[in-house]
Design an enzyme around this catalytic site. Structure first.
Site, mmCIF file in Angstrom:
data_model
loop_
_atom_site.group_PDB
_atom_site.id
_atom_site.type_symbol
_atom_site.label_atom_id
_atom_site.label_comp_id
_atom_site.label_asym_id
_atom_site.label_seq_id
_atom_site.Cartn_x
_atom_site.Cartn_y
_atom_site.Cartn_z
ATOM 1 N N LYS A 196 0.796 -1.240 0.000
ATOM 2 C CA LYS A 196 0.000 0.000 0.000
ATOM 3 C C LYS A 196 0.825 1.285 0.000
ATOM 4 O O LYS A 196 0.458 2.267 0.646
ATOM 5 C CB LYS A 196 -0.955 0.000 1.198
ATOM 6 C CG LYS A 196 -1.984 -1.091 1.150
ATOM 7 C CD LYS A 196 -2.882 -1.103 2.357
ATOM 8 C CE LYS A 196 -2.225 -1.671 3.573
ATOM 9 N NZ LYS A 196 -3.154 -2.098 4.617
ATOM 10 N N ASP A 231 -5.788 -6.416 10.290
ATOM 11 C CA ASP A 231 -7.121 -5.786 10.343
ATOM 12 C C ASP A 231 -8.248 -6.764 9.985
ATOM 13 O O ASP A 231 -9.352 -6.676 10.517
ATOM 14 C CB ASP A 231 -7.197 -4.509 9.475
ATOM 15 C CG ASP A 231 -6.662 -4.686 8.060
ATOM 16 O OD1 ASP A 231 -6.186 -5.794 7.732
ATOM 17 O OD2 ASP A 231 -6.707 -3.717 7.284
#
Ligand code: BGC
Length: 486
Positions: A196, A231
């Site tokens: 990311k 997450d």
């Protein structure tokens, strides 16, 4: 063939393709021949027909098995060391840090343990979001972790929570660190590689828990990091606190990934103790799926995006699915069509030629415009992307391009869900907890996923509940800290 016949033939071909793909927006209209040709080309590049979905699911299943059997496979299938789902009776106050993609959150989570399933109100949460600047993402790792510790200190001061005074108990913290980490304990791991757009130095190969703990020591904060949580794992656990049929946790946001509950006897590479539950949450790291390019329908635009990305040849599926990249795929397509004269009468703009200048949120906005003249698409193109002048047809083409890229993302994500739900034999009843801006805000996203699921698993798709699980990862990290602390 006359010009008129060619016009209608091209239009019919494009419309047939669109129907074939079960797109939910019917905005084909009548196109000029050039536009019809361009769209037919793009439709065939971005379409993911039913047959392709099946191939992807099949390859996914194979890759999951390989990842469960041995380390260092494309799908990393990382055992999370979370062996129990919460019962709903857990209580206590915990801190959570959540580093996802663009945001970093500090939370204080109070578990009130209301007990039985169905109770939604048994978690209280105070939180604050901070933006992680590009300089921090790409600078020195110690600066990044010092920034986390500074944010925690600020949060604690603001909320009157003591963390420096030895008279108070040490605070216990769950760390949601949303990057691929191999784990050796619930509070120990190593970052395998950044994703990311993060490249901060000195972190790859290191234990993020240790780096955070060291930063707390430097800042004299009496906070103990009790768990390292992806997450997806946090989202799954947090949702299971409310709905025990939750077996998958998924993120569809800046990045994408999935975690699920696996039987320990189906994880041949697991050589640790057998938990009493007989189960383990596995973090699939599905963003890496098909890095070899065996089955995903990559376009030339995807190849350009990959080459120019911070991590070439990694996260291939993520680059076709997640929010960080969709806007960029769209920008590459529009810039190409402008360069061939198929859009904007061949006129481009500096914004359009600047990488990552089109945010996925702009694509959402384009798809959300249902006005006859696509007035908001005009605002986006002319005011925000600085295209001097757009025709109504330009705007319809742009909207169609957004639909194609957005639909492809949802259909690929559905293929991943179908592969996992089939693998764990939950086609009769499975709740899939999904967090992330793409799933939450992108128009039609959930419906497009449901359509694709139906194409893949038929009527059983009705038993797969795709539910929005907002802010689950922070809560989940706190719950996991509670489970680890028990
Ligand atoms: C990371 C995953 C994470 C996902 C969603 C990916 O880039 O590799 O660990 O779960 O993003 O945040």
């Amino acid at each position: 063939m006359s010009a008129a016949e060619a016009f209608y033939a091209a239009h019919a071909a494009a419309a047939a393709d669109a129907r074939d793909d079960a797109h939910d927006d019917d905005d084909d209209g009548l196109w000029t021949p050039g536009a019809a040709r361009a769209l037919a080309r793009l439709e065939s590049a971005f379409r993911v027909p039913k047959q392709k979905l099946h191939e992807i699911v099949k390859h996914f299943a194979k890759e999951m098995d390989r990842g469960l059997a041995a380390p260092n496979q494309t799908l990393k299938m990382i055992p999370s060391f979370v062996v129990n789902l919460p019962k709903g009776s857990e209580t206590g106050t915990y801190l959570a840090l959540d580093l996802g993609g663009s945001n970093f959150r500090v939370c204080e989570v109070t578990l009130e343990g209301a007990g039985s399933s169905g109770a939604v109100s048994n978690v209280r949460m105070r939180q604050r979001k901070y933006v992680v600047s590009d300089d921090l993402k790409t600078g020195r790792g110690t600066d990044l972790f010092d920034f986390f510790a500074d944010c925690v200190r600020e949060f604690l001061v603001e909320n009157g929570i003591h963390a420096t005074d030895p008279a108070h108990n040490e605070l216990v913290l769950g760390f949601t660190f949303s990057f691929p980490c191999s784990q050796t304990a619930i509070n120990k791991g190593a970052l395998m590689h950044w994703t990311k757009g993060f490249t901060a130095s000195g972190v790859e190969g290191q234990d993020p828990v240790q780096l955070l703990q060291d930063a707390f020591h430097r800042k004299q904060l009496r906070v103990r990091v009790a768990s390292l949580v992806n997450d997806t794992v946090g989202t799954l656990v947090a949702h299971a606190y409310q709905d025990p049929s939750t077996h998958l946790g998924i993120i569809l946001g800046t990045g994408t990934n999935a975690a699920y509950v696996e039987r320990i006897d189906r994880i041949p590479k697991w050589d640790g103790p057998i938990p009493a539950s007989g189960k383990m949450i596995v973090n699939t790291e599905w963003g890496a799926f098909d890095q070899e390019g065996v089955v995903l329908p990559l376009t030339s635009y995807d190849s350009v995006l990959d080459r120019q990305s911070a991590h070439p040849h990694l996260q291939t599926y993520e680059k076709m699915v997640s929010g960080l990249y969709l806007g960029e795929v769209m920008r590459l397509v529009l810039a190409d069509l402008a360069s061939t004269g198929e859009l904007f009468r061949g006129v481009s703009s500096t914004v359009l030629t600047t990488p990552y200048s089109i945010d996925t949120a702009l694509m959402s906005r384009i798809e959300r415009d249902h006005s006859a003249e696509l007035a908001d698409v005009r605002v986006v193109l002319e005011d925000l992307i600085s295209i001097p002048k757009t025709s109504a047809e330009d705007r319809r083409i742009v909207k169609r391009v957004a639909e194609l890229i957005g639909t492809r993302s949802a259909r690929l994500a559905a293929a991943g869900v179908a592969a996992i739900v089939s693998k764990i034999n939950r086609l009769d009843d499975c709740t899939v907890a999904i967090d992330g801006s793409l799933f939450e805000h992108y128009p039609h996203y959930a419906n497009r996923m449901r359509d694709a699921l139906r194409e893949i698993v038929g009527i059983a798709a009705d038993n797969i509940l795709l539910v929005q699980a907002r802010d689950g990862s922070g809560q989940g990290a706190a719950l996991i800290a509670a489970l680890a602390d028990a």
